[in-house]
Design a protein around this motif. Structure first.
Motif, short mmCIF file in Angstrom:
data_model
loop_
_atom_site.label_atom_id
_atom_site.label_comp_id
_atom_site.label_asym_id
_atom_site.label_seq_id
_atom_site.Cartn_x
_atom_site.Cartn_y
_atom_site.Cartn_z
N LEU A 183 3.16 15.16 6.17
CA LEU A 183 2.88 14.08 5.24
C LEU A 183 4.16 13.38 4.78
CD1 LEU A 183 0.05 15.61 3.05
CD2 LEU A 183 -0.12 13.62 4.54
N GLU A 184 5.26 14.09 4.77
CA GLU A 184 6.53 13.48 4.37
C GLU A 184 7.11 12.62 5.50
OE1 GLU A 184 7.30 13.57 1.22
OE2 GLU A 184 5.69 15.01 0.87
N GLU A 185 6.72 12.91 6.74
CA GLU A 185 7.26 12.18 7.90
C GLU A 185 6.36 11.05 8.38
OE1 GLU A 185 7.82 15.17 10.85
OE2 GLU A 185 9.36 16.22 9.72
N VAL A 186 5.07 11.14 8.07
CA VAL A 186 4.09 10.20 8.61
C VAL A 186 3.52 9.33 7.49
CG1 VAL A 186 1.81 10.06 9.71
CG2 VAL A 186 3.47 11.75 10.49
N ASN A 187 3.31 8.07 7.78
CA ASN A 187 2.71 7.16 6.81
C ASN A 187 1.20 7.10 7.05
OD1 ASN A 187 5.15 6.52 5.62
ND2 ASN A 187 5.54 4.84 7.03
N MET A 188 0.47 7.81 6.20
CA MET A 188 -0.99 7.82 6.27
C MET A 188 -1.52 7.51 4.88
SD MET A 188 -3.59 10.81 7.64
CE MET A 188 -3.31 10.54 9.38
N SER A 189 -2.51 6.65 4.83
CA SER A 189 -3.06 6.27 3.52
C SER A 189 -3.86 7.43 2.92
CB SER A 189 -3.95 5.04 3.67
OG SER A 189 -5.16 5.40 4.32
N PRO A 190 -3.96 7.45 1.59
CA PRO A 190 -4.79 8.47 0.94
C PRO A 190 -6.24 8.42 1.43
CG PRO A 190 -3.41 7.40 -0.68
CD PRO A 190 -3.25 6.64 0.60
N CYS A 191 -6.73 7.24 1.74
CA CYS A 191 -8.10 7.08 2.24
C CYS A 191 -8.26 7.80 3.58
CB CYS A 191 -8.41 5.60 2.38
SG CYS A 191 -10.05 5.26 3.01
N ASP A 192 -7.29 7.64 4.47
CA ASP A 192 -7.35 8.31 5.77
C ASP A 192 -7.24 9.82 5.62
OD1 ASP A 192 -7.69 5.94 7.18
OD2 ASP A 192 -5.53 5.66 7.48
N VAL A 193 -6.42 10.27 4.71
CA VAL A 193 -6.29 11.71 4.45
C VAL A 193 -7.63 12.25 3.94
CG1 VAL A 193 -5.19 13.47 3.03
CG2 VAL A 193 -3.80 11.68 4.09
N ALA A 194 -8.21 11.56 2.98
CA ALA A 194 -9.48 12.00 2.40
C ALA A 194 -10.58 12.03 3.46
CB ALA A 194 -9.88 11.07 1.25
N GLU A 195 -10.59 11.02 4.33
CA GLU A 195 -11.61 10.98 5.39
C GLU A 195 -11.53 12.22 6.28
OE1 GLU A 195 -12.63 8.37 9.36
OE2 GLU A 195 -11.57 7.39 7.73
N LYS A 254 2.06 15.66 -2.80
CA LYS A 254 1.51 15.81 -4.16
C LYS A 254 0.11 15.19 -4.24
CE LYS A 254 2.99 15.23 -8.94
NZ LYS A 254 4.04 14.71 -9.82
N ALA A 255 -0.06 14.01 -3.67
CA ALA A 255 -1.37 13.36 -3.66
C ALA A 255 -2.36 14.12 -2.78
CB ALA A 255 -1.24 11.92 -3.18
N MET A 300 0.84 -1.18 0.00
CA MET A 300 0.00 0.00 0.00
C MET A 300 0.89 1.24 0.00
SD MET A 300 -2.50 1.37 3.00
CE MET A 300 -4.14 1.14 2.38
N SER A 301 0.52 2.18 -0.81
CA SER A 301 1.30 3.41 -0.84
C SER A 301 0.71 4.41 0.15
CB SER A 301 1.31 4.00 -2.25
OG SER A 301 0.00 4.36 -2.62
N TYR A 302 1.54 5.33 0.54
CA TYR A 302 1.11 6.34 1.50
C TYR A 302 0.91 7.67 0.80
CZ TYR A 302 2.48 2.85 4.87
OH TYR A 302 2.57 1.69 5.59
#
Length: 103
Positions: free
Chosen positions: A32-44, A7-8, A1-3
């Motif tokens: 965002l560069e230091e923490v691994n958070m999925s795009p789904c979690d960011v969007a939420e 840019k995203a 899974m990508s984080y």
């Protein structure tokens, strides 16, 4: 899974909030560069939960969990380092006792 990286995040901010830039982006980018958070979690966290709050609340809704994740990652890294150090010390102790035992 990508984080999700900056840019995203900008794509998600454009899609969910309709913005290309905001003063809080400067705070979000390094997190965002230091923490691994999925795009789904960011969007939420960007989804408008309070219609009167606007983009500032949505961006702050993202900043808070990013900071928590960063603090947790720092704490976990320290704990792992301490555990490794204890393991090394225990290994040295066992080796020294075995040497004494088999002299």
């Amino acid at each position: 899974m990508s984080y999700c990286r900056y840019k995203a995040f900008k794509v998600l901010a454009k899609n969910y909030l309709g913005i290309d830039t905001h003063s809080l982006f400067q705070e979000i980018q390094p997190l965002l560069e230091e923490v691994n958070m999925s795009p789904c979690d960011v969007a939420e966290n960007l989804i408008v939960k309070n219609t009167s709050g606007g983009t500032e609340i949505c961006l702050n809704n993202l900043i808070h969990p990013l900071k928590e994740a960063k603090e947790k990652a720092i704490k976990d890294a320290k704990e792992a380092k301490e555990k490794s150090k204890k393991h090394k010390n225990l290994t040295k102790l066992v080796r020294s006792r075995l040497k004494k035992l088999f002299r």
